[in-house]
Write a protein that holds these residues in place. Structure first.
Motif, PDB file in Angstrom:
ATOM      1  N   PHE A  99       0.809  -1.216   0.000  1.00 49.48           N
ATOM      2  CA  PHE A  99       0.000   0.000   0.000  1.00 49.48           C
ATOM      3  C   PHE A  99       0.846   1.273   0.000  1.00 49.48           C
ATOM      4  O   PHE A  99       0.310   2.356  -0.229  1.00 49.48           O
ATOM      5  CB  PHE A  99      -0.951  -0.013   1.199  1.00 49.48           C
ATOM      6  CG  PHE A  99      -2.216  -0.768   0.937  1.00 49.48           C
ATOM      7  CD1 PHE A  99      -3.439  -0.118   0.908  1.00 49.48           C
ATOM      8  CD2 PHE A  99      -2.185  -2.135   0.696  1.00 49.48           C
ATOM      9  CE1 PHE A  99      -4.603  -0.813   0.650  1.00 49.48           C
ATOM     10  CE2 PHE A  99      -3.340  -2.845   0.445  1.00 49.48           C
ATOM     11  CZ  PHE A  99      -4.561  -2.186   0.411  1.00 49.48           C
ATOM     12  N   MET A 100       2.137   1.141   0.265  1.00 51.44           N
ATOM     13  CA  MET A 100       3.024   2.292   0.181  1.00 51.44           C
ATOM     14  C   MET A 100       3.807   2.302  -1.139  1.00 51.44           C
ATOM     15  O   MET A 100       4.562   3.231  -1.405  1.00 51.44           O
ATOM     16  CB  MET A 100       4.014   2.295   1.357  1.00 51.44           C
ATOM     17  CG  MET A 100       3.344   2.443   2.718  1.00 51.44           C
ATOM     18  SD  MET A 100       2.478   4.005   2.903  1.00 51.44           S
ATOM     19  CE  MET A 100       1.812   3.838   4.580  1.00 51.44           C
ATOM     20  N   ALA A 101       3.639   1.293  -1.964  1.00 55.83           N
ATOM     21  CA  ALA A 101       4.371   1.193  -3.220  1.00 55.83           C
ATOM     22  C   ALA A 101       3.906   2.279  -4.195  1.00 55.83           C
ATOM     23  O   ALA A 101       2.744   2.697  -4.169  1.00 55.83           O
ATOM     24  CB  ALA A 101       4.159  -0.188  -3.837  1.00 55.83           C
ATOM     25  N   PRO A 102       4.784   2.751  -5.084  1.00 59.88           N
ATOM     26  CA  PRO A 102       4.424   3.808  -6.044  1.00 59.88           C
ATOM     27  C   PRO A 102       3.617   3.255  -7.220  1.00 59.88           C
ATOM     28  O   PRO A 102       4.067   3.267  -8.369  1.00 59.88           O
ATOM     29  CB  PRO A 102       5.795   4.334  -6.486  1.00 59.88           C
ATOM     30  CG  PRO A 102       6.707   3.157  -6.372  1.00 59.88           C
ATOM     31  CD  PRO A 102       6.220   2.387  -5.163  1.00 59.88           C
ATOM     32  N   ILE A 103       2.455   2.751  -6.929  1.00 60.77           N
ATOM     33  CA  ILE A 103       1.563   2.204  -7.954  1.00 60.77           C
ATOM     34  C   ILE A 103       0.149   2.665  -7.628  1.00 60.77           C
ATOM     35  O   ILE A 103      -0.219   2.783  -6.453  1.00 60.77           O
ATOM     36  CB  ILE A 103       1.650   0.653  -7.986  1.00 60.77           C
ATOM     37  CG1 ILE A 103       1.035   0.106  -9.262  1.00 60.77           C
ATOM     38  CG2 ILE A 103       0.998   0.040  -6.762  1.00 60.77           C
ATOM     39  CD1 ILE A 103       1.879   0.306 -10.469  1.00 60.77           C
ATOM     40  N   SER A 104      -0.612   2.971  -8.653  1.00 61.10           N
ATOM     41  CA  SER A 104      -1.964   3.472  -8.399  1.00 61.10           C
ATOM     42  C   SER A 104      -2.830   2.361  -7.833  1.00 61.10           C
ATOM     43  O   SER A 104      -2.656   1.183  -8.175  1.00 61.10           O
ATOM     44  CB  SER A 104      -2.583   4.019  -9.688  1.00 61.10           C
ATOM     45  OG  SER A 104      -2.943   2.983 -10.564  1.00 61.10           O
ATOM     46  N   ARG A 105      -3.769   2.733  -6.966  1.00 59.95           N
ATOM     47  CA  ARG A 105      -4.657   1.740  -6.382  1.00 59.95           C
ATOM     48  C   ARG A 105      -5.568   1.121  -7.446  1.00 59.95           C
ATOM     49  O   ARG A 105      -5.955  -0.027  -7.350  1.00 59.95           O
ATOM     50  CB  ARG A 105      -5.486   2.380  -5.256  1.00 59.95           C
ATOM     51  CG  ARG A 105      -6.211   1.388  -4.387  1.00 59.95           C
ATOM     52  CD  ARG A 105      -5.252   0.422  -3.678  1.00 59.95           C
ATOM     53  NE  ARG A 105      -4.262   1.110  -2.893  1.00 59.95           N
ATOM     54  CZ  ARG A 105      -2.950   0.888  -2.980  1.00 59.95           C
ATOM     55  NH1 ARG A 105      -2.473  -0.026  -3.809  1.00 59.95           N
ATOM     56  NH2 ARG A 105      -2.107   1.567  -2.227  1.00 59.95           N
TER      57      ARG A 105
END
Length: 274
Positions: A99-105
């Motif tokens: 959930f902290m990764a640089p990827i859109s939800r």
């Protein structure tokens, strides 16, 4: 263009990860398949135990109940697949990293939801193959194109409801998964899974209009029991509510999830023990 390719690859990565997790916990898949097959048989045998029915009526009732149990299995597996976006992450201890990764939800959800749909279709197909061996069913009038069309269309609406429901295990660490069963139970009650919605109390029947399962079941029964094609009025009468439900439920589900995610991050609920 390169950004779209990146997002597509990232989405597939979540699909592939969920597949690998399914293989890791394959014994659970066997347990739930066995449970759903036995549950479907125990319900479908009611048709053969009903007295004073002609063979054609028995066949009709078996198919009616079998469609209900199959849709319920598909709905349950798909819902579990979406809510496991949270649960599996907690079990693996990776929820904070993901959930902290640089990827859109949205990319995250697309990959997970498509896997939930594929998993649900495969699971339901295996259940049907096993159950059909116990009965001599007349499917000569079935329209399988209508069946596939209604299932895929209904999947979109199911996903919207599933995304909204997945906030429960996100916000309530210990009991959120059990709370999500309430949503499925209400859908089971009001959607006519095992009986026509006309038998429900008058005050409860309007709730069935809000459930996508109601329209999926109607379309499947028209397709399997009477062979109605996709372009028939009976099918299209159930298509447009699904289109509206899917169009509304997915954006609303994503909005609810984003709000819940921001709250969970702010209050530290991403941790396993919340």
């Amino acid at each position: 263009m390169s950004s779209m390719i990146h997002q597509a690859r990232a989405s597939y990565a979540f699909f592939e990860r969920n597949w690998n997790l399914t293989k890791r916990y394959w014994a659970w898949e066997v347990v739930w398949l066995f449970y759903n097959v036995v549950n479907a048989l125990s319900i479908t045998f009611i048709a053969q135990a009903t007295p004073d029915l002609k063979p054609s009526q028995v066949n009709y009732m078996i198919l009616y109940l079998l469609i209900g149990t199959s849709v319920w299995t598909y709905l349950s597996v798909t819902f579990d697949g979406v809510t496991d976006v949270i649960n599996i992450e907690r079990w693996e201890g990776t929820i904070e990293h993901t959930f902290m990764a640089p990827i859109s939800r949205f990319t995250h959800m697309i990959g997970s939801c498509w896997y939930a749909i594929a998993h649900g279709l495969l699971f339901t197909a295996l259940q049907l193959i096993v159950v059909v061996f116990f009965f001599h069913l007349d499917l000569s009038h079935a329209n399988y194109l209508t069946v596939v069309f209604m299932l895929l269309l209904g999947s979109i609406s199911f996903i919207g409801f599933g995304i909204a429901t997945s906030v429960l295990p996100l916000l309530y660490t210990e009991k959120g998964m059990q709370m999500s069963f309430i949503v499925r139970a209400v859908i089971l009650l009001v959607s006519g899974v095992y009986y026509p919605i006309s038998v429900l109390p008058a005050w409860m029947q309007p709730l069935s209009w809000l459930s996508p399962a109601t329209y999926v079941l109607n379309g499947l029964r028209f397709g399997l029991l009477t062979g109605k094609p996709i372009w028939s009025p009976e099918i299209w009468g159930n298509v447009w509510p699904l289109l509206i439900t899917g169009t509304v439920s997915i954006p609303v589900g994503m909005l609810i999830f984003r709000m819940a995610e921001r709250y969970a991050k702010r209050t530290g609920r991403l941790k396993r023990n919340g």
